[in-house]
Design a protein around this motif. Sequence first.
Motif, mmCIF file in Angstrom:
data_model
loop_
_atom_site.group_PDB
_atom_site.id
_atom_site.type_symbol
_atom_site.label_atom_id
_atom_site.label_comp_id
_atom_site.label_asym_id
_atom_site.label_seq_id
_atom_site.Cartn_x
_atom_site.Cartn_y
_atom_site.Cartn_z
ATOM 1 N N PRO A 67 0.806 -1.230 0.000
ATOM 2 C CA PRO A 67 0.000 0.000 0.000
ATOM 3 C C PRO A 67 0.840 1.281 0.000
ATOM 4 N N PHE A 68 2.128 1.166 0.339
ATOM 5 C CA PHE A 68 2.991 2.349 0.353
ATOM 6 C C PHE A 68 4.268 2.059 -0.438
ATOM 7 N N LYS A 69 4.790 3.094 -1.082
ATOM 8 C CA LYS A 69 6.026 2.938 -1.847
ATOM 9 C C LYS A 69 7.143 3.759 -1.207
ATOM 10 N N PHE A 70 8.342 3.258 -1.380
ATOM 11 C CA PHE A 70 9.522 3.918 -0.814
ATOM 12 C C PHE A 70 9.725 5.281 -1.462
ATOM 13 N N LEU A 85 13.028 7.613 7.389
ATOM 14 C CA LEU A 85 12.666 6.947 6.138
ATOM 15 C C LEU A 85 11.240 7.362 5.808
ATOM 16 N N ASN A 86 10.997 7.668 4.531
ATOM 17 C CA ASN A 86 9.691 8.179 4.122
ATOM 18 C C ASN A 86 9.048 7.274 3.078
ATOM 19 N N VAL A 87 7.747 7.044 3.233
ATOM 20 C CA VAL A 87 6.975 6.305 2.245
ATOM 21 C C VAL A 87 5.748 7.123 1.879
ATOM 22 N N THR A 88 5.236 6.895 0.661
ATOM 23 C CA THR A 88 4.008 7.568 0.215
ATOM 24 C C THR A 88 2.997 6.523 -0.246
ATOM 25 N N ALA A 89 1.743 6.882 -0.169
ATOM 26 C CA ALA A 89 0.687 5.949 -0.575
ATOM 27 C C ALA A 89 0.828 5.599 -2.055
ATOM 28 N N LYS A 91 -1.641 10.068 3.193
ATOM 29 C CA LYS A 91 -0.788 10.295 2.032
ATOM 30 C C LYS A 91 0.574 9.616 2.172
ATOM 31 N N GLY A 92 0.996 9.389 3.390
ATOM 32 C CA GLY A 92 2.290 8.759 3.562
ATOM 33 C C GLY A 92 2.667 8.673 5.017
ATOM 34 N N ALA A 93 3.906 8.236 5.262
ATOM 35 C CA ALA A 93 4.383 8.073 6.633
ATOM 36 C C ALA A 93 5.872 8.383 6.686
ATOM 37 N N LYS A 94 6.261 8.942 7.828
ATOM 38 C CA LYS A 94 7.676 9.231 8.095
ATOM 39 C C LYS A 94 8.101 8.407 9.302
ATOM 40 N N PHE A 95 9.057 7.496 9.097
ATOM 41 C CA PHE A 95 9.612 6.687 10.178
ATOM 42 C C PHE A 95 10.829 7.432 10.744
#
Length: 543
Positions: A220-223, A232-236, A249-253
Amino acid sequence: MRKGRLAAMVAAPLAVAMIATGCGGGGSGSGDDGIVTLDWGEPENPLVPANTTEENGGFVINALFTGLVDYRASDLKVENAVADSIESTDHQNYTIKLKPGWTFHDGTPVKAKNFVDAWNYNAYGPNGLQGASFFEQIDGYDQMQSEDPDGKDGPQQAPPPAAKELSGLKVVDDNTFTVRLKAPFTIFPVVLGYSAYMPLPDSFFKDPKAFEEHPIGNGPFKFESRVPNQELNVTAYENYAGANKPAIKGAKFKVYEQLDSAYQDLTAGNLDFLRAIPVSALIGDKWKQDLGEHAHQKPGLLTQTLGFPLYDPKFKNPLLRKAISMSIDRKTITQQVFAGGRDPADGFATAAVDGYRPNQCGEACEFNPEKAKQYLQQAGGFQGVLTVETNGDGGHNEWVQAVAASIKQNLGIETQFVPTPTFGEFRQKANGYKFSGLFRTGWKADYPNIETFLTQLYRTNASSNDYKYSNPAFDAALDKANAAPTIEAATAAYADAEKLLADDLPLIPLWTQPVQYGFSERIAEGEVKAYRELDLTTVRLKQ
């Protein structure tokens, strides 16, 4: 851990006095950008699914990839994901059909060959992936391994294996492949949601190093980007084919060196999800006062243990191992260090997993100093200093020191607390079998069955058997459970195998851990799985 996981858990507590000393990601990813921020730590390895057997890497892998089956966040019920069907009449030969329409983040379709190619690569011994043993059930695995005649530190090299592909895999067409196992494995469909079984795109095999820099999944999320030791950031993924499409829209680890620092960021509104609560906040239920309705707790599939280096002759006697275990006052430590936020272990799994039986550890997990001294005497005593080692960046120092003090006080053995600076360095020592005393271990379930607490930890040569434990009777008991006629019968037989561990005690069960986590005020809802992982597809932000 499941993300499989070995689990090397990030964890828990730090002293109150250390609250202000840590440094973390800092800053805010919050606001109206639709991006959720999460506490995180540097993974052990590059983000290749079958080489990720610890918690930090697994968290991201599960966002980037979707497997044949998925585990529903609320109760871990097994549901088909990429698989349209997984069928077998004998629990040994399976036909797997894929749903059409799935794509990788580079736009290429997910085909049956992407699973078969990935599993062949993962199982091939010379590739050295930590999750290789997850494929040992498949026909042909043994032909893909070879043994170095003088060990990996010697001058000679292992000869090439006899085969480069699993003979038990066959691609039928773009959406169908078959699996032939060496023996019946009834819960095989249950384990297929673990990260080691994820598909890999064709581009991986052309340039694995490039993939490590920019992983390409089908989840569901791309690097998006990564700054080592920071974030590390991913987006939908807009073309995600699963039913559970992201609403964010995304996530920030964000990487934190100390759990207390992450907690401070959560309470300050600079972090949206914290997967564990520091002891400093557990005391007096401070975290519930701080977070109010955003403080959450649910039964967990997490254990905390101490391993014995069984490859060191001085730990060969099980009576010595039993004596050390029985000298540890688990109840007092969980009350004083964790403010009651842990439950003393009575076995090798948690009460929340399917197949749990109470008191499987028996006497060996009871606090009994007098009997512990008797066993120590029968074992011939212990010469020298007993080291107790952990990674220093995970918040484990306080309880490890408490355990070392309990052993010294109740057995009279001189103990020494030894912190290894980082989790990565600690895992390198574990993988190299370089411990000379007790070492911290921890495990979170990879899938919802008690088998996840057994095979990869204790079967001979399994991926996370860091102690080099080997007992043919235990391996045979696992084989018997694998071949049970139903999942229910298999689950009961795994519990029978667990009971054998109490006599050998390759490690010391200490306590189990509920999932205690916190949300920021921005989070309207979100499901955290029983192995302490926020399912990002369930997150909804307040409008």
